[in-house]
Design a protein around this motif. Sequence first.
Motif, PDB file in Angstrom:
ATOM      1  N   UNK A 186       0.838  -1.205   0.000  1.00  0.00           N
ATOM      2  CA  UNK A 186       0.000   0.000   0.000  1.00  0.00           C
ATOM      3  C   UNK A 186       0.869   1.251   0.000  1.00  0.00           C
ATOM      4  N   UNK A 187       0.486   2.225  -0.811  1.00  0.00           N
ATOM      5  CA  UNK A 187       1.220   3.484  -0.886  1.00  0.00           C
ATOM      6  C   UNK A 187       0.542   4.540  -0.019  1.00  0.00           C
ATOM      7  N   UNK A 188       1.215   5.689   0.121  1.00  0.00           N
ATOM      8  CA  UNK A 188       0.605   6.808   0.843  1.00  0.00           C
ATOM      9  C   UNK A 188      -0.705   7.222   0.180  1.00  0.00           C
ATOM     10  N   UNK A 189      -0.734   7.230  -1.142  1.00  0.00           N
ATOM     11  CA  UNK A 189      -1.963   7.590  -1.850  1.00  0.00           C
ATOM     12  C   UNK A 189      -3.077   6.571  -1.597  1.00  0.00           C
ATOM     13  N   UNK A 190      -2.712   5.304  -1.465  1.00  0.00           N
ATOM     14  CA  UNK A 190      -3.707   4.263  -1.181  1.00  0.00           C
ATOM     15  C   UNK A 190      -4.355   4.472   0.185  1.00  0.00           C
ATOM     16  N   UNK A 191      -3.559   4.879   1.160  1.00  0.00           N
ATOM     17  CA  UNK A 191      -4.042   4.934   2.545  1.00  0.00           C
ATOM     18  C   UNK A 191      -4.382   6.358   2.971  1.00  0.00           C
ATOM     19  N   UNK A 192      -3.379   7.239   3.005  1.00  0.00           N
ATOM     20  CA  UNK A 192      -3.602   8.596   3.516  1.00  0.00           C
ATOM     21  C   UNK A 192      -4.618   9.356   2.670  1.00  0.00           C
TER      22      UNK A 192
END
Length: 287
Positions: free
Chosen positions: A87-93
Amino acid sequence: MKITNTQTILLAGATGYLGGYIAKALVEHQYNAKLIARSVQKLQTLERKTVKIVKAEVTQPETLKGICEGVTTVISTVGITRQKEGLTYMDVDYQANINLLNEAKKAGVKKLIYVSAINGNKYRHLKIFEAKEKFVDALKASGLDYTIIRPNGFFSDMKDFLDMARKGKIYLFGHGEQKFNPIHGEDLAIVCLQAIASPSTEIIVGGPDVLTLNEIGEMALEALDKPIKIIHLPDWTRRFIIWALRTFTSSKTYGPIEFFLTLMADDHIAPRFGAKRLSQFFKSQTT
């Protein structure tokens, strides 16, 4: 703190560092609440007549359908410091919080409280802040009432100083006189609950003590009964490390290092709040 039983709070991120303290505070202050968790077993001890544990994954929008029914306020501490599980920052944050925001709008939720970080808009060029601030933009445009909480670092982030202290030396970039006031998760949880009724759209907050990096280093060494040994590296080495990591590694590797090294270069002093002190936290981590 004034408590109103007419509120029903949905908490996302309840198994994280800050989320755990908010979950306990919701129980303690007898709020009607729903706590989201991938593994409900982690939160079973908090279940009450007024507190429901809901199995869902914020990165999977199909698991969130109807989750905001009857909810008046959503609190999200959803975010990652280190990218993992693919998971990337864009996926989560960003996207996971967008999933929550979409459900909140469908259900007629009145307010969403989101925990970002201090000076997020100033540091949009950092991978972590890029995702966080993109969600902040979406929240501001959503039509919902909102409060953005911007803490000045967590005590848990300061464990890096203890890790260095265990090896006998603290390494700092530059003169080490940069000042900031990190906050304990328990104190920050109170701020998040106060935000439910607050008209403020942004709350910048830090702990009770404004400290230099040198002072934090000394605290860490003292907590471990180590001699005071602080090594000051030229600031150009910090900038070179950031450049090299951005050039030769992926955001999974450089994201958290870029974040910490950038923020440690300047003063970040927030309005003071709370009673928990970093020196006591360090001692609690060494006993």
